[in-house]
Design an enzyme around this catalytic site. Structure first.
Site, PDB file in Angstrom:
ATOM      1  N   ALA A 156      47.625  42.822 -24.908  1.00 43.67           N
ATOM      2  CA  ALA A 156      48.735  43.779 -24.995  1.00 43.67           C
ATOM      3  C   ALA A 156      48.396  44.909 -24.040  1.00 43.67           C
ATOM      4  O   ALA A 156      47.224  45.151 -23.739  1.00 43.67           O
ATOM      5  CB  ALA A 156      48.847  44.289 -26.419  1.00 43.67           C
ATOM      6  N   GLY A 169      46.361  40.001 -27.186  1.00 39.33           N
ATOM      7  CA  GLY A 169      47.724  39.471 -27.299  1.00 39.33           C
ATOM      8  C   GLY A 169      47.943  38.230 -26.439  1.00 39.33           C
ATOM      9  O   GLY A 169      48.821  37.416 -26.744  1.00 39.33           O
ATOM     10  N   GLU A 225      46.664  35.494 -28.491  1.00 35.91           N
ATOM     11  CA  GLU A 225      47.604  35.345 -29.621  1.00 35.91           C
ATOM     12  C   GLU A 225      48.884  34.634 -29.192  1.00 35.91           C
ATOM     13  O   GLU A 225      49.458  33.865 -29.965  1.00 35.91           O
ATOM     14  CB  GLU A 225      47.906  36.727 -30.226  1.00 35.91           C
ATOM     15  N   GLU A 231      39.875  43.103 -29.740  1.00 36.50           N
ATOM     16  CA  GLU A 231      40.510  44.316 -30.283  1.00 36.50           C
ATOM     17  C   GLU A 231      39.536  45.261 -30.979  1.00 36.50           C
ATOM     18  O   GLU A 231      39.680  46.480 -30.880  1.00 36.50           O
ATOM     19  CB  GLU A 231      41.644  43.938 -31.251  1.00 36.50           C
TER      20      GLU A 231
HETATM   21  N1  COA Z   1      46.312  46.483 -20.775  1.00 40.77           N
HETATM   22  C1  COA Z   1      46.643  47.246 -19.710  1.00 40.77           C
HETATM   23  N2  COA Z   1      46.135  47.061 -18.485  1.00 40.77           N
HETATM   24  C2  COA Z   1      45.250  46.060 -18.328  1.00 40.77           C
HETATM   25  C3  COA Z   1      44.847  45.244 -19.381  1.00 40.77           C
HETATM   26  C4  COA Z   1      45.429  45.464 -20.648  1.00 40.77           C
HETATM   27  N3  COA Z   1      45.141  44.705 -21.711  1.00 40.77           N
HETATM   28  N4  COA Z   1      43.941  44.339 -18.916  1.00 40.77           N
HETATM   29  C5  COA Z   1      43.784  44.610 -17.614  1.00 40.77           C
HETATM   30  N5  COA Z   1      44.568  45.658 -17.245  1.00 40.77           N
HETATM   31  C6  COA Z   1      44.702  46.270 -15.927  1.00 40.77           C
HETATM   32  C7  COA Z   1      43.522  47.158 -15.589  1.00 40.77           C
HETATM   33  O1  COA Z   1      43.693  48.429 -16.183  1.00 40.77           O
HETATM   34  C8  COA Z   1      43.584  47.180 -14.089  1.00 40.77           C
HETATM   35  O2  COA Z   1      44.630  48.038 -13.701  1.00 40.77           O
HETATM   36  P1  COA Z   1      44.386  49.124 -12.487  1.00 40.77           P
HETATM   37  O3  COA Z   1      44.055  48.269 -11.297  1.00 40.77           O
HETATM   38  O4  COA Z   1      45.699  49.820 -12.385  1.00 40.77           O
HETATM   39  O5  COA Z   1      43.243  49.972 -12.935  1.00 40.77           O
HETATM   40  C9  COA Z   1      44.038  45.771 -13.751  1.00 40.77           C
HETATM   41  O6  COA Z   1      44.663  45.263 -14.928  1.00 40.77           O
HETATM   42  C10 COA Z   1      42.912  44.836 -13.366  1.00 40.77           C
HETATM   43  O7  COA Z   1      41.954  44.829 -14.423  1.00 40.77           O
HETATM   44  P2  COA Z   1      40.384  45.142 -14.223  1.00 40.77           P
HETATM   45  O8  COA Z   1      39.834  45.628 -15.516  1.00 40.77           O
HETATM   46  O9  COA Z   1      40.179  46.023 -13.020  1.00 40.77           O
HETATM   47  O10 COA Z   1      39.841  43.690 -13.878  1.00 40.77           O
HETATM   48  P3  COA Z   1      38.361  43.142 -14.106  1.00 40.77           P
HETATM   49  O11 COA Z   1      38.280  41.845 -13.379  1.00 40.77           O
HETATM   50  O12 COA Z   1      37.351  44.171 -13.783  1.00 40.77           O
HETATM   51  O13 COA Z   1      38.250  42.863 -15.682  1.00 40.77           O
HETATM   52  C11 COA Z   1      39.036  42.073 -17.837  1.00 40.77           C
HETATM   53  C12 COA Z   1      39.030  41.858 -16.305  1.00 40.77           C
HETATM   54  C13 COA Z   1      40.046  41.107 -18.429  1.00 40.77           C
HETATM   55  C14 COA Z   1      37.641  41.782 -18.399  1.00 40.77           C
HETATM   56  C15 COA Z   1      39.427  43.531 -18.151  1.00 40.77           C
HETATM   57  O14 COA Z   1      40.631  43.858 -17.452  1.00 40.77           O
HETATM   58  C16 COA Z   1      39.649  43.826 -19.618  1.00 40.77           C
HETATM   59  O15 COA Z   1      38.689  43.924 -20.377  1.00 40.77           O
HETATM   60  N6  COA Z   1      40.929  44.005 -20.025  1.00 40.77           N
HETATM   61  C17 COA Z   1      41.271  44.395 -21.362  1.00 40.77           C
HETATM   62  C18 COA Z   1      41.115  43.223 -22.324  1.00 40.77           C
HETATM   63  C19 COA Z   1      41.442  43.653 -23.732  1.00 40.77           C
HETATM   64  O16 COA Z   1      40.751  44.422 -24.373  1.00 40.77           O
HETATM   65  N7  COA Z   1      42.542  43.098 -24.254  1.00 40.77           N
HETATM   66  C20 COA Z   1      42.956  43.321 -25.592  1.00 40.77           C
HETATM   67  C21 COA Z   1      44.007  44.351 -25.657  1.00 40.77           C
HETATM   68  S1  COA Z   1      44.529  44.598 -27.317  1.00 40.77           S
END
Ligand code: COA
Length: 260
Positions: free
Chosen positions: A66, A112, A115, A135
């Site tokens: 999400a 999400g 999910e 989460e």
């Molecule tokens: N919500 C909002 N933005 C998200 C996102 C999310 N769940 N997941 C990734 N993004 C965005 C990042 O903020 C980044 O945006 P920016 O370039 O404007 O800063 C972009 O997507 C790329 O992500 P980034 O984190 O730079 O890539 P990465 O390769 O370093 O890491 C992940 C990949 C998936 C490990 C990491 O993005 C992450 O941990 N995301 C969140 C996962 C999460 O907790 N999901 C559950 C949400 S309830």
């Protein structure tokens, strides 16, 4: 409605819905959830669509969760509303569609995103996919059905560990857990999904819809799946598909199901 965050393709009885926010790793914001609701609803009500495939654009992510930026300052009631609206519009909605939904998990499926894959009727993954429900690392819990559907698929102990550690598993571990049915290369992921879809399409779509209701009933509180099976089984006998399927078998022909 304007579809800014998803792509649609409709070909040979298969509707492919691609979540297309690659710069945000396809994170599900409110707008995307609404667009997905419309796309799933339209596909499900189109008699020419026999199978729906849901996937993510780009090579990195199915859906990275999400959209955290949208709910970071929410109150208790807003949090509850976020989960209940999301479940009604997308996650429960998809799980209960009568058209089969296959999730083609092409990269990160987190929060999400996992999910959504769990709400699909079954899942395939590319070998680079990583799945998890992180989460609790944000101070929240899965709110789009993850605490219910993950244990149903992988068992309570594995779900507890995955959720408590906020960890990620790779595609082969997911295969081993029964979370996904097949793992293949990224290149072969959609072709494999389409191949499975074409096998599904040979069968009666009304019977498949009855099977989905019956299987789902066994996982719903207050429902008796065996009773639902009896009712759905009986209903099949009133369909044109049943007449076609049985007559074709007896006449040693291939059935040509009318779909009603
Ligand atoms: N919500 C909002 N933005 C998200 C996102 C999310 N769940 N997941 C990734 N993004 C965005 C990042 O903020 C980044 O945006 P920016 O370039 O404007 O800063 C972009 O997507 C790329 O992500 P980034 O984190 O730079 O890539 P990465 O390769 O370093 O890491 C992940 C990949 C998936 C490990 C990491 O993005 C992450 O941990 N995301 C969140 C996962 C999460 O907790 N999901 C559950 C949400 S309830």
């Amino acid at each position: 409605m304007n579809l800014d965050n998803i792509l649609l393709e409709n070909k040979n009885g298969i509707a492919t819905i691609t979540i297309n926010r690659p710069s945000k790793l396809n994170a599900l914001n409110k707008q995307t959830i609404k667009e997905l609701h419309h796309a799933f609803k339209d596909a499900d009500s189109d008699p020419n669509v026999k199978v729906i495939i849901i996937t993510g654009s780009g090579e990195k992510a199915f859906v990275a969760g999400a959209d955290i930026s949208e709910f970071a300052d929410f109150s208790v009631s807003e949090g509850e509303q976020l989960a209940s609206e999301g479940q009604a519009l997308l996650f429960d909605f998809v799980a209960n569609l009568s058209t089969p939904v296959i999730a083609a998990v092409n990269g990160f499926a987190l929060g999400g995103g996992l999910e959504l894959a769990l709400a699909a009727h079954f899942r395939l993954a590319s070998d680079n996919a990583k799945m998890g429900l992180p989460e609790v690392s944000l101070g929240v819990i899965p709110g789009y059905g993850g605490t219910q559907r993950l244990p149903q698929l992988v068992g309570k102990g594995r779900a507890m560990e995955l959720i408590m550690t906020a960890g990620m598993i790779d595609a082969n571990t997911a295969l081993n857990y029964g979370l996904v049915n097949h793992v293949t290369t990224q290149e072969d992921l959609l072709p494999l999904a389409e191949k499975i879809a074409s096998k599904i399409m040979r069968n009666s779509s009304v019977a498949i819809a009855s099977a989905i209701s019956s299987i789902n009933a066994g996982f719903e509180d207050g429902e008796n799946g065996f009773d639902t099976e009896v009712t759905e089984f009986g209903k099949c006998f009133g369909t044109a598909d049943f007449k076609e399927g049985t007559q074709a078998f007896l006449q040693k022909k291939k059935p040509n199901f009318p779909g009603n």
